[in-house]
Scaffold this active site. Structure first.
Site, PDB file in Angstrom:
ATOM      1  CG  ASN A  93      -2.378  -3.128  -7.616  1.00 19.61           C
ATOM      2  OD1 ASN A  93      -3.016  -3.891  -8.328  1.00 19.61           O
ATOM      3  ND2 ASN A  93      -1.092  -3.301  -7.368  1.00 19.61           N
ATOM      4  CG  ASP A 317      -0.378 -12.649   0.424  1.00 18.68           C
ATOM      5  OD1 ASP A 317      -0.031 -12.764  -0.763  1.00 18.68           O
ATOM      6  OD2 ASP A 317      -1.464 -12.172   0.773  1.00 18.68           O
ATOM      7  CG  HIS A 389       1.631  -4.460   0.298  1.00 12.92           C
ATOM      8  ND1 HIS A 389       0.922  -5.060   1.307  1.00 12.92           N
ATOM      9  CD2 HIS A 389       1.262  -5.134  -0.832  1.00 12.92           C
ATOM     10  CE1 HIS A 389       0.153  -6.021   0.814  1.00 12.92           C
ATOM     11  NE2 HIS A 389       0.344  -6.077  -0.478  1.00 12.92           N
ATOM     12  NE  ARG A 390       1.024  -9.418   1.593  1.00 20.57           N
ATOM     13  CZ  ARG A 390       0.654  -9.010   2.803  1.00 20.57           C
ATOM     14  NH1 ARG A 390       1.582  -8.719   3.715  1.00 20.57           N
ATOM     15  NH2 ARG A 390      -0.621  -8.890   3.124  1.00 20.57           N
ATOM     16  CE  LYS A 415      -2.176  -4.290  -2.403  1.00 17.52           C
ATOM     17  NZ  LYS A 415      -3.318  -3.706  -3.137  1.00 17.52           N
TER      18      LYS A 415
END
Length: 644
Positions: A93, A317, A389-390, A415
């Protein structure tokens, strides 16, 4: 599903050395691979996304080596297009690998198949493919139109002229074109159609390209010209900055949890746009200090962040961290211009809205915005992370709201930041727990209540909980075989313990739960698995600042295995029988020493023989034998352990 339980936290302070930036790591690897000469890359990020890039480069004929037990790599560049002309590449990904490699491979004159995980096949790539087709690339979709997987075939490239690409979906499309077009050797201009999002990430691309000898002429953020006759050349050594997006979680922890928290590896000289997250925190009232290679955050003087309404297109992000920080703001907050969240590792706007609601927030979700209003009190919740992951890292901050939180699939942080939760634990302080376990009639309740009073902590008398569920069920007209109904009561049981008394919804029920009906019902509800499961979480909900004294069975082994102080309080069966005999006589109740002693001995045997969590002293628990002690001595022993 694997999960990680984070306890309520008192605050955050300390220092964190950041892992390398994912964006810089994968860009640097690709440029080093395409360049002439060898490049030494220092502090490369160790993560799933970078592993996918390294695997792909090796499959494409790029030689690289890693220094043993380090984050330092040496890449031998191929000086242009990849030498291997047929390859099947699986890229997980990793958007920072998939998009740039697609562009470089389309101009390499080979036949390649690129695929990833199912979510990667849902992330759009059509705008990049359209741009590459403008110079003659032969790229075909093997699944849904506009999405991976891709089949790239050899083609007659027509370099030069103008290539147009949309800029309002993902800046990675423009990054991919910019990095690949020098392979044509002909001057080419890229024009951006629509507003370019995430401009700072394009800044990273241009900076790194310049380090490798290719300077792009930029006219605003609309036109980018790659000169002809240029080739990438190794700069020798490249140091990868710490990841500025990852810095956001720790800076937010400092702003929410008091601080100071200092992140090292990024600072005012960073080429990453996400360092501007610190500016956003400052607008929320946080105290920010910054050096060349570090940033530090402290909480506002008021202790609470200011409500905000911000355009966050430049830091998409890191903006996710602000969505969770909104839970700690003094009013409704709005995050605007974040449409790119929709095409990330998951649909982050939808995912964030769903999970924020779990912890009690009022959330307004729009096509490119999110409105967040914090609840009066955060609710414990199990957070789904969507293989993103975030999401996992952002929601760890909920625990700073004096609230436990469960992170499902915590390994998704691999990740970009495999050691994230270890680093987070190093700069945070859990709400302390004193766990007092031991056999029946050992005096746990009396000692626990006195210790809690002395420390100013909350108190949990776990032994009363099943009686309380039974009493609440009786009053609610439930039968003792209504497992679902009783479990619902147990999950939100409004019980409080203070001054040795037990309260249910504010009413003193200390004597009521000892009635024959409640006592008989307690044994019945205790046999219901759903009730036991609900009370497991309910007991953990008593952990609040400034601390908790929890007494009862399995406190230190099952309920609070991370308790900082564990006491196994015991006494001989004879001493315990004598104490219980005196209590009953004082209450005017009939008692028989012989039967009391036998009852305690039988119960001890059953507790020790349990297959699940048998009653025994844990290795990390202090033994407190009160056979020859009075209450004051026992309390003093526990307080000494806590304070030491």
């Amino acid at each position: 599903m694997e999960f990680l339980d984070l306890p309520p936290l008192l605050g955050a302070s300390g220092r964190v050395r950041l892992p390398g930036s994912k964006s810089i790591s994968n860009r640097t690897l690709l440029l080093a691979a395409l360049a002439e000469g060898e490049t030494d890359i220092r502090d490369l990020l160790a993560s799933d996304d970078v592993e996918r890039m390294l695997e792909a480069l090796r499959a494409l004929g790029v030689e690289w080596t890693r220094e043993e037990d380090s984050a330092n790599y040496r890449v031998r560049g191929v000086g242009g297009a990849f030498p291997v002309k047929i390859a099947d590449l699986f890229l997980g990904n990793a958007g920072t690998a998939f998009r740039p490699l697609t562009a470089a491979l389309a101009l390499s004159g080979g036949e390649y198949r690129l695929s990833g995980v199912p979510r990667m096949h849902e992330r759009p790539i059509g705008d990049l493919v359209d741009g590459l087709r403008q110079v003659g690339a032969d790229i075909r979709y093997t699944g849904n139109e506009g999405f991976p997987p891709l089949h790239i075939r050899p083609a007659q490239i027509r370099p030069g002229g103008v290539v147009r690409v949309r800029g309002d979906v993902s800046s990675q499309f423009l990054t991919a074109l910019l990095m690949a077009l020098p392979l044509t050797g002909v001057e080419t201009t890229v024009e951006v159609v629509g507003e370019l999002i995430s401009k700072p990430y394009i800044g990273i691309t241009l900076d790194l390209m310049a380090r490798f000898g290719v300077t792009v002429r930029r006219e605003g953020w609309e036109r980018f010209t790659i000169p002809g006759g240029v080739r990438y050349r190794s700069p020798g050594t490249v140091f990868v900055e710490g990841d500025a997006s990852s810095a956001s979680y720790f800076l937010a922890a400092g702003a929410i949890g008091g601080g100071p928290v200092r992140v090292e590896g990024v600072g005012r000289d960073s080429i990453q746009g996400d360092v501007r997250f610190a500016e956003a925190l400052a607008q929320l009232g946080a105290h920010i200090e910054m050096g060349d290679n570090w940033i530090e955050a402290r909480a506002p003087a008021s202790g609470r962040l200011k409500a905000f309404d911000l355009d966050l297109n430049h830091i998409p992000d890191a903006a996710m961290t602000l969505a969770v920080a909104a839970l700690f703001a003094d009013g409704p907050c709005r995050l605007r211009n974040i449409a790119s969240w929709r095409v990330k590792e998951t649909d982050r706007i939808a995912a964030m809205a769903t999970e924020l609601r779990k912890v009690g927030a009022i959330v307004e979700e729009g096509p490119d915005y999110l409105g967040v209003t914090a609840p009066a009190r955060l609710l414990p919740a199990a957070i789904d992370t969507y293989d993103d992951h975030r999401m996992a890292m952002c929601f760890s901050l909920v625990s700073l709201g004096d609230c436990r939180v469960r992170i499902n699939d915590p390994k998704c942080v691999n990740k970009t930041f495999p050691t994230y939760f270890e680093r987070f634990a190093e700069v945070t302080k859990p709400v302390p727990v004193v766990a007092i376990d031991g056999p029946s009639a050992s005096g746990k309740g009396t000692v626990a209540a006195r210790v809690a009073e002395a420390l100013g902590y909350h108190c949990l008398d776990s032994g009363s909980l099943y009686r309380l569920v039974a009493l609440a069920g009786i009053r609610g007209g439930l039968s003792f075989d209504d497992e679902a109904g009783l479990a619902a009561i147990a999950a939100t049981l409004p019980a409080r313990f203070a001054d040795g008394r037990v309260f249910l919804a504010g009413e003193d029920v200390t004597d009521a739960i000892r009635s024959e009906e409640a006592s008989g019902g307690a044994s019945k509800v205790a046999a219901l698995p759903a009730v036991r499961s609900a009370l497991l979480d309910r007991q953990r909900d008593y952990r609040h600042a400034p601390g908790l004294v929890a007494e009862g069975r399995d406190m230190g082994s099952v309920i609070f295995p991370d308790a900082g102080t564990k006491i196994f309080l015991t006494a001989t069966a004879e001493a315990r029988a004598e104490r219980r005999y005196k209590q009953l006589i004082e209450k005017g109740m009939a008692a028989n020493m012989k039967s009391l002693l036998k009852d305690l001995q039988d119960r001890d045997a059953r507790d020790a023989a349990r297959t699940v969590a048998p009653l025994q002293k844990l290795p990390d628990a202090a033994l407190l034998d009160t056979t020859e002690m009075d209450v004051e001595q026992a309390v003093g022993f526990v307080l000494d352990r806590v304070r030491s």
